[in-house]
Design an enzyme around this catalytic site. Structure first.
Site, PDB file in Angstrom:
ATOM      1  N   CYS A 150      13.472  19.274  75.676  1.00  0.00           N
ATOM      2  CA  CYS A 150      13.827  17.876  75.404  1.00  0.00           C
ATOM      3  C   CYS A 150      14.519  17.578  74.074  1.00  0.00           C
ATOM      4  CB  CYS A 150      12.589  17.017  75.533  1.00  0.00           C
ATOM      5  SG  CYS A 150      11.189  17.575  74.536  1.00  0.00           S
ATOM      6  N   HIS A 160      11.490  11.821  69.322  1.00  0.00           N
ATOM      7  CA  HIS A 160      11.324  13.280  69.261  1.00  0.00           C
ATOM      8  C   HIS A 160      12.442  13.998  68.518  1.00  0.00           C
ATOM      9  CE1 HIS A 160       9.181  16.829  71.420  1.00  0.00           C
ATOM     10  NE2 HIS A 160       8.543  16.418  70.329  1.00  0.00           N
TER      11      HIS A 160
END
Length: 488
Positions: A79, A129
């Site tokens: 990710c 993130h």
């Protein structure tokens, strides 16, 4: 002579037109832009690919009214790297995002900062993130040196990593608790942002990064009901995707209600391939899953919708999240400010009204020692870049990558191997900071770390230890086990 003059004028007009953004050519206002990304949705997990149990009517409708890319690729098989690729148009190893939970360098140029400088209102909603923090998502701190505002987002409602039902999110550093499905929450909040900008007659750039369908899985009973025959984990996983698809419908109807849908680019994709243990299959029969550089780890759903400028169709043209920044700059007429800094993607604007098939720049990947290169029908793969062991596949004939044809096609294999190695050298140059004006990487960039080990988050442990998504991580014995595992 008149014919020659006419031809010269036509040539000059065409040349001038090539520097004019798409929206100006067709005589409309600057387009709004919405980037939407799922978290761990596999290539096969859509209704339009005839998934055996999952229905996605809203994604199907979007796919039928835009360009549905049947060969769309993440930036990497996990990710954080893909998110960095989206914002910069550069491969993850260039920009310091080596794997999940690595921080994006502040020396990078992002699409958000470029569009903000061009007069767009910019907002980020959901999973971030890119601040180097690992563990289940917690609200991003106001004092975080790598919060979305540091990369061009004027508004942000963000969480460090994956998030699920009833989340705590951070609105520019202020924590807020929400009730309901996480996908629907971030779409609702993003629409509020869009309505404000529309009322102020300002174009908007909104990035919505879901936490769905990343584990842990927690769906509403009504959304999981259709999957009663599946194992409990898969049932919850697919239930989350039902809610995510519904939120896509909310987004599209919200844009129509504002009367901006025609001139709004909505670009949907996933951040990496699907999960291995979910049943039925998440990757549509492709080889590999999340973490792999085979098709199952890299190929993801991809759709661009822009009714004012895109002819709806299905495309086999190989495209990537690396193409997002160059395409949006081309569309808006915003120049990239550093011509010496390598970009790894290309603009896709020529695809908007022409069904192109041949891509003239390969799509590269490098992640944790693995690498791949997609050059139209062929794909080169290695699971150990520094040692060799290259495999070649004809993706058009063999999309499941069953037959390594490197011996049958030695010329193509050697050419692509040389291309990949040369590109990898360029990535090493970037990784050392040679692209930056300083000629080196800022030494204050953070290392990857868990929020459970950070003093800044410890004041919240008492109130968070009873929350279902944090309880296991804050249990003393679980923390000891994790620290021992990390030290090994």
């Amino acid at each position: 002579m008149p014919d020659t003059l006419c031809a010269m004028r036509t040539t000059l007009f065409v040349l001038a037109l090539s520097f004019v953004p798409v929206w100006a050519v067709v005589g409309q206002e600057r387009p709004n832009i919405v980037l939407v990304m799922a978290d761990d949705q596999g290539w096969g997990q859509t209704g339009y690919y005839n998934h055996p149990v999952l229905k996605t009517p809203h994604l199907d409708a979007m796919a039928s009214s835009g360009i549905r890319f049947d060969r769309f690729y993440a930036g990497a098989p996990v990710c954080s790297p893909t998110r960095g690729c989206v914002l910069t148009g550069r491969a993850n190893d260039r920009i310091g995002v080596l794997s999940h939970g690595y921080a994006l360098r502040r020396q990078e140029i992002t699409i958000a900062s470029l569009l903000a400088g061009a007069g767009y209102a910019t907002g980020h909603f959901g999973k971030w993130h890119l601040n180097g923090i690992r563990g289940p998502g917690v609200p991003v701190l106001h004092g975080d040196t790598h919060h979305p505002g540091k990369f061009g987002f004027q508004s942000w409602l963000s969480v460090t990593n994956f998030f699920d039902r009833d989340p705590i999110l951070s609105r520019r550093g202020k924590f807020e608790e929400f009730e309901g499905d996480s996908s629907e929450i971030v779409i609702d909040e993003a629409l509020k942002f869009m309505r404000r900008q529309h009322k102020n007659r300002q174009p908007f750039f909104a990035v919505v990064w879901y936490g769905t369908p990343h584990d842990p899985f927690k769906a509403a009973d009504d959304d999981a009901e259709a999957f009663a025959d599946l194992d409990p984990v898969s049932r919850q996983h697919y239930g989350e995707l039902v809610a995510m698809d519904r939120s896509i419908g909310t987004l599209r109807s919200g844009l129509r209600e504002m009367n901006v849908a025609d001139n709004t680019i909505v670009w949907f994709c996933s951040d990496n391939g699907g999960l291995a243990k979910i049943k039925p299959d998440t990757v549509g029969g492709l080889r590999g899953n999340k973490g792999s550089v085979y098709e199952g780890g890299l190929r993801v759903p991809g759709i661009i919708e822009w009714p004012a400028s895109i002819q709806p169709r299905t495309s086999l043209y190989p495209a990537s999240v690396l193409d997002i920044l160059p395409t949006l700059l081309d569309v808006t007429g915003v120049e990239y400010p550093d011509s010496d800094r390598p970009l790894d993607g290309i603009s896709l604007t020529k695809l908007f009204d022409d069904d192109l098939r041949v891509r003239h720049k390969p799509i590269p990947f490098r992640h944790t020692g693995k690498a791949a290169l997609v050059d139209n029908r062929f794909k080169l793969v290695t699971n150990r870049l520094n040692e060799g062991g290259f495999e070649l596949y004809d993706i058009e004939k063999d999309p499941k990558e069953k037959k390594n044809i490197s011996e049958q096609e030695p010329v193509i294999a050697q050419r692509m191997r040389q291309q990949l190695l040369l590109w990898s050298e360029s990535v090493d140059h970037s990784a050392d900071g040679k692209d930056y004006p300083e000629g080196q990487v800022d030494r204050s960039e953070p290392v990857s770390r868990f929020w459970m080990d950070m003093d800044e988050y410890k004041p919240f442990f008492g109130q968070w230890k009873s929350r279902w998504e944090y309880a296991g991580r804050l249990d003393p014995e679980s923390r000891k086990k994790r620290k021992r595992k990390t030290a090994q």
